[in-house]
Motif scaffolding. Structure first.
Motif, PDB file in Angstrom:
ATOM      1  N   VAL A   8       2.501 -29.980   6.545  1.00 52.74           N
ATOM      2  CA  VAL A   8       3.587 -29.048   6.213  1.00 52.74           C
ATOM      3  C   VAL A   8       2.964 -27.802   5.590  1.00 52.74           C
ATOM      4  N   GLY A   9       2.989 -26.679   6.305  1.00 55.40           N
ATOM      5  CA  GLY A   9       2.361 -25.444   5.817  1.00 55.40           C
ATOM      6  C   GLY A   9       1.003 -25.282   6.464  1.00 55.40           C
ATOM      7  N   GLY A  14      -3.731 -26.052   5.141  1.00 58.90           N
ATOM      8  CA  GLY A  14      -3.122 -26.950   6.117  1.00 58.90           C
ATOM      9  C   GLY A  14      -3.789 -26.937   7.479  1.00 58.90           C
ATOM     10  N   ASP A  32       5.747 -25.577  10.131  1.00 58.24           N
ATOM     11  CA  ASP A  32       5.703 -24.382   9.280  1.00 58.24           C
ATOM     12  C   ASP A  32       7.036 -23.645   9.432  1.00 58.24           C
ATOM     13  N   VAL A  83       1.861 -26.214   1.114  1.00 58.74           N
ATOM     14  CA  VAL A  83       2.572 -24.924   1.055  1.00 58.74           C
ATOM     15  C   VAL A  83       2.093 -24.117  -0.158  1.00 58.74           C
ATOM     16  N   PRO A  84       2.351 -22.818  -0.172  1.00 65.91           N
ATOM     17  CA  PRO A  84       1.825 -21.990  -1.273  1.00 65.91           C
ATOM     18  C   PRO A  84       2.489 -22.315  -2.609  1.00 65.91           C
ATOM     19  N   THR A  85       1.698 -22.215  -3.658  1.00 60.69           N
ATOM     20  CA  THR A  85       2.223 -22.290  -5.021  1.00 60.69           C
ATOM     21  C   THR A  85       1.668 -21.070  -5.744  1.00 60.69           C
ATOM     22  N   PRO A 157     -12.926 -20.895   1.109  1.00 60.21           N
ATOM     23  CA  PRO A 157     -12.974 -20.118   2.350  1.00 60.21           C
ATOM     24  C   PRO A 157     -14.292 -19.380   2.506  1.00 60.21           C
ATOM     25  N   ARG A 332      -5.515 -11.440  -0.819  1.00 65.29           N
ATOM     26  CA  ARG A 332      -4.517 -11.848  -1.807  1.00 65.29           C
ATOM     27  C   ARG A 332      -5.070 -11.735  -3.229  1.00 65.29           C
TER      28      ARG A 332
HETATM   29  N1  LIG Z   1      -6.574 -20.802  -0.107  1.00 60.56           N
HETATM   30  C1  LIG Z   1      -7.416 -21.522  -0.820  1.00 60.56           C
HETATM   31  O1  LIG Z   1      -8.595 -21.216  -0.889  1.00 60.56           O
HETATM   32  C2  LIG Z   1      -6.945 -22.763  -1.582  1.00 60.56           C
HETATM   33  C3  LIG Z   1      -7.922 -23.650  -2.073  1.00 60.56           C
HETATM   34  C4  LIG Z   1      -7.512 -24.805  -2.726  1.00 60.56           C
HETATM   35  C5  LIG Z   1      -6.149 -25.027  -2.906  1.00 60.56           C
HETATM   36  N2  LIG Z   1      -5.206 -24.152  -2.434  1.00 60.56           N
HETATM   37  C6  LIG Z   1      -3.795 -24.461  -2.631  1.00 60.56           C
HETATM   38  O2  LIG Z   1      -3.259 -24.924  -1.399  1.00 60.56           O
HETATM   39  C7  LIG Z   1      -1.879 -24.518  -1.285  1.00 60.56           C
HETATM   40  C8  LIG Z   1      -1.670 -23.774   0.019  1.00 60.56           C
HETATM   41  O3  LIG Z   1      -2.410 -22.558  -0.036  1.00 60.56           O
HETATM   42  P1  LIG Z   1      -2.807 -21.757   1.260  1.00 60.56           P
HETATM   43  O4  LIG Z   1      -3.850 -20.779   0.823  1.00 60.56           O
HETATM   44  O5  LIG Z   1      -3.106 -22.689   2.384  1.00 60.56           O
HETATM   45  O6  LIG Z   1      -1.414 -21.004   1.577  1.00 60.56           O
HETATM   46  P2  LIG Z   1      -1.088 -20.066   2.840  1.00 60.56           P
HETATM   47  O7  LIG Z   1      -0.210 -19.008   2.336  1.00 60.56           O
HETATM   48  O8  LIG Z   1      -2.357 -19.715   3.556  1.00 60.56           O
HETATM   49  O9  LIG Z   1      -0.275 -21.010   3.840  1.00 60.56           O
HETATM   50  C9  LIG Z   1       0.875 -21.639   3.494  1.00 60.56           C
HETATM   51  C10 LIG Z   1       1.731 -21.866   4.734  1.00 60.56           C
HETATM   52  O10 LIG Z   1       2.884 -22.591   4.309  1.00 60.56           O
HETATM   53  C11 LIG Z   1       4.019 -22.093   5.013  1.00 60.56           C
HETATM   54  N3  LIG Z   1       5.209 -22.448   4.275  1.00 60.56           N
HETATM   55  C12 LIG Z   1       5.740 -21.854   3.182  1.00 60.56           C
HETATM   56  N4  LIG Z   1       6.841 -22.531   2.784  1.00 60.56           N
HETATM   57  C13 LIG Z   1       6.998 -23.565   3.637  1.00 60.56           C
HETATM   58  C14 LIG Z   1       7.959 -24.594   3.750  1.00 60.56           C
HETATM   59  N5  LIG Z   1       8.957 -24.716   2.881  1.00 60.56           N
HETATM   60  N6  LIG Z   1       7.832 -25.470   4.766  1.00 60.56           N
HETATM   61  C15 LIG Z   1       6.826 -25.360   5.662  1.00 60.56           C
HETATM   62  N7  LIG Z   1       5.884 -24.408   5.605  1.00 60.56           N
HETATM   63  C16 LIG Z   1       5.975 -23.517   4.600  1.00 60.56           C
HETATM   64  C17 LIG Z   1       3.761 -20.605   5.135  1.00 60.56           C
HETATM   65  O11 LIG Z   1       4.509 -20.045   6.194  1.00 60.56           O
HETATM   66  C18 LIG Z   1       2.249 -20.569   5.386  1.00 60.56           C
HETATM   67  O12 LIG Z   1       1.955 -20.588   6.773  1.00 60.56           O
HETATM   68  C19 LIG Z   1      -1.570 -23.717  -2.536  1.00 60.56           C
HETATM   69  O13 LIG Z   1      -1.015 -24.566  -3.506  1.00 60.56           O
HETATM   70  C20 LIG Z   1      -2.952 -23.266  -2.997  1.00 60.56           C
HETATM   71  O14 LIG Z   1      -2.977 -23.027  -4.388  1.00 60.56           O
HETATM   72  C21 LIG Z   1      -5.587 -23.023  -1.751  1.00 60.56           C
END
Ligand SMILES: NC(=O)c1ccc[n+]([C@@H]2O[C@H](COP(=O)([O-])OP(=O)(O)OC[C@H]3O[C@@H](n4cnc5c(N)ncnc54)[C@H](O)[C@@H]3O)[C@@H](O)[C@H]2O)c1
Length: 419
Positions: A8-9, A14, A32, A83-85, A157, A332
């Motif tokens: 999911v996400g 994801g 998504d 999903v994003p937090t 990343p 970001r």
């Molecule tokens: N980016 C990083 O380097 C990283 C590393 C470790 C942890 N995290 C954590 O992982 C989580 C996700 O981050 P990310 O960077 O992958 O986010 P992202 O913004 O890259 O992707 C999130 C996806 O979730 C989708 N989405 C949003 N709400 C949704 C819903 N209700 N149902 C289904 N899909 C939905 C969005 O459309 C988007 O495609 C966050 O909590 C972040 O803190 C991120």
């Protein structure tokens, strides 16, 4: 059609998860809410740095599909929420996406499913928010009808050495049986699984990891500010201190911190601490120091221009690298926003060069993009290296015909000044 995994996400976390699941032979589907993300993936286009278009094509060929239809969740034995937090515009934790995603999962949940949350959040989120939403929304009970786990993602990343597969994975469950199911799932995906005592320990471990970076970057930034005042070379200080083979880990000063994690996660900790009546003083001190860095960089830039007899107003300032870390496209929370804003406020004509970022919009105004680095270096009054993408060869920057302010400490030369 049934699936081993529904993600999911489909973002930075994801999509690589779905890719790895496919690589170990699991059938994976991605859900998504973004029709654009789904359409791109179905057309073989990746929006995530670590997953190429060719990778997406290979995933598609192996059976992966992305969809905006939540009914796939009810046909999946494991559902992982990624999903994003992020933060609200006021800088507070925004759990809206997580809440919405959990409600969607609840509406489709079937007996026997393992649900895992990977999104970062404060300790207590899985037990206090996710669990009741799932139980009330589905009528099923954790530990009896379905399993609920928390496993923080550690993806970095752009890091080619440590991937999802070889980075140890912390896993926790709401009950011992939940943890057992989660361990069985992740053991297929990663080399090392570390079992936390409970979900709150796993949630806190993630916040500790990122808060550690946050505070240490703030510490070295403050040391850099002090060194600047004292006329001490911070980069030589770091070089010397780094030779200690134990008890010291080097962090680099710079214009600030960026990305979806390091500037964001400590805020989750701080706000949770506040609600518990606990004052996290390290966090507020670090936040204060980090907030001063863009101003410091801009002042250093103004001083360099003044040394050339040029005012900031009307000066052509070229920013190199506006992504938040080297060799990725993610902007970001990039400190480049604050630097660009403050330079503009002081009247500079700001442009940018970044091979990974086709458009950079700050406060609704796109910055002019320099397409050819050589032209930019020739035309600028001042070059500001913000991000050390590997294309910024030190020798090339050192030959720029104007002052170069290097905030990453990697260039040397008569025209170069280090932060
Ligand atoms: N980016 C990083 O380097 C990283 C590393 C470790 C942890 N995290 C954590 O992982 C989580 C996700 O981050 P990310 O960077 O992958 O986010 P992202 O913004 O890259 O992707 C999130 C996806 O979730 C989708 N989405 C949003 N709400 C949704 C819903 N209700 N149902 C289904 N899909 C939905 C969005 O459309 C988007 O495609 C966050 O909590 C972040 O803190 C991120």
């Amino acid at each position: 059609m049934t699936y081993d995994l529904a993600v999911v996400g489909l973002g930075y976390i994801g999509l690589p998860l779905a890719q790895q699941a496919g690589a170990v032979g699991m059938s994976a589907v991605g859900y998504d809410i973004s029709a654009q993300v789904v359409a791109d993936l179905m057309a073989g286009r990746s929006h995530v740095d670590d997953v190429s278009d060719a990778d997406v094509a290979a995933m598609r060929a192996a059976g992966f599909r992305a969809t905006t239809d939540p009914s796939v969740l009810g046909r999946s034995s494991t559902i992982v929420i990624c999903v994003p937090t992020g933060l609200t515009p006021d800088g507070d934790p925004d759990l809206g996406s997580l809440r919405e995603a959990v409600r969607t999962v609840a509406s489709q949940l079937r007996t026997g499913t393992l649900v895992v949350v990977e999104s970062t959040s404060h300790p207590g989120t899985t037990e206090e928010m996710v669990r009741p939403l799932l139980e009330e929304g589905s009528g099923l009970v954790v530990g009896e009808d379905f399993h609920l786990a928390y496993s923080p993602e550690r993806i970095d990343p752009g890091n080619r050495s440590y991937t999802l597969h070889n980075t140890p994975r912390v896993v926790s469950g709401c009950t011992p049986l939940c943890a057992k199911h989660a361990v069985a799932f992740y053991s297929r995906l990663v080399e090392t699984v570390v079992v936390a005592r409970g979900t709150r320990e796993a949630e806190m471990a993630k916040l500790l990891e990122n808060t550690y970076r946050y505070i240490n970057i703030a510490l070295v930034d403050e040391v850099a500010l002090f060194c600047d005042k004292m006329g001490i070379d911070i980069w030589d200080v770091l070089h010397c201190a780094s030779t200690k083979p134990f008890g010291f880990t080097a962090f680099s000063p710079g214009a600030g911190i960026g990305g979806h994690c390091i500037p964001v996660d400590p805020r989750y900790l701080a706000v949770k601490a506040e609600t518990e009546g606990f004052s996290f003083r390290m966090l507020s001190a670090a936040r204060d120091v980090l907030g001063r860095m863009p101003r410091h960089v801009v002042q250093r830039a103004a001083d360099l221009l003044a040394g050339e007899g040029k005012p900031m107003r009307g000066a052509r300032v070229l920013l190199l690298g506006v992504a938040y870390k080297p060799d990725i496209a993610d902007t970001r929370e990039s400190p480049a926003f604050a630097v660009a804003r403050q330079l503009r406020d002081r009247g500079a004509l700001v442009s940018y060069h970044d091979p990974y970022v086709p458009e950079f919009v700050c406060d609704g105004l796109p910055l002019p993009r320099c397409e050819e680095l050589a032209d930019g270096l020739a035309e600028a009054d001042l070059v500001l290296l913000l991000q050390d993408h590997s294309c910024y060869e030190p020798a090339r920057l050192a030959r720029a015909g104007c002052p170069v302010l290097d905030t990453r400490g990697r260039t040397a030369g008569a025209t170069v000044t280090l932060l």
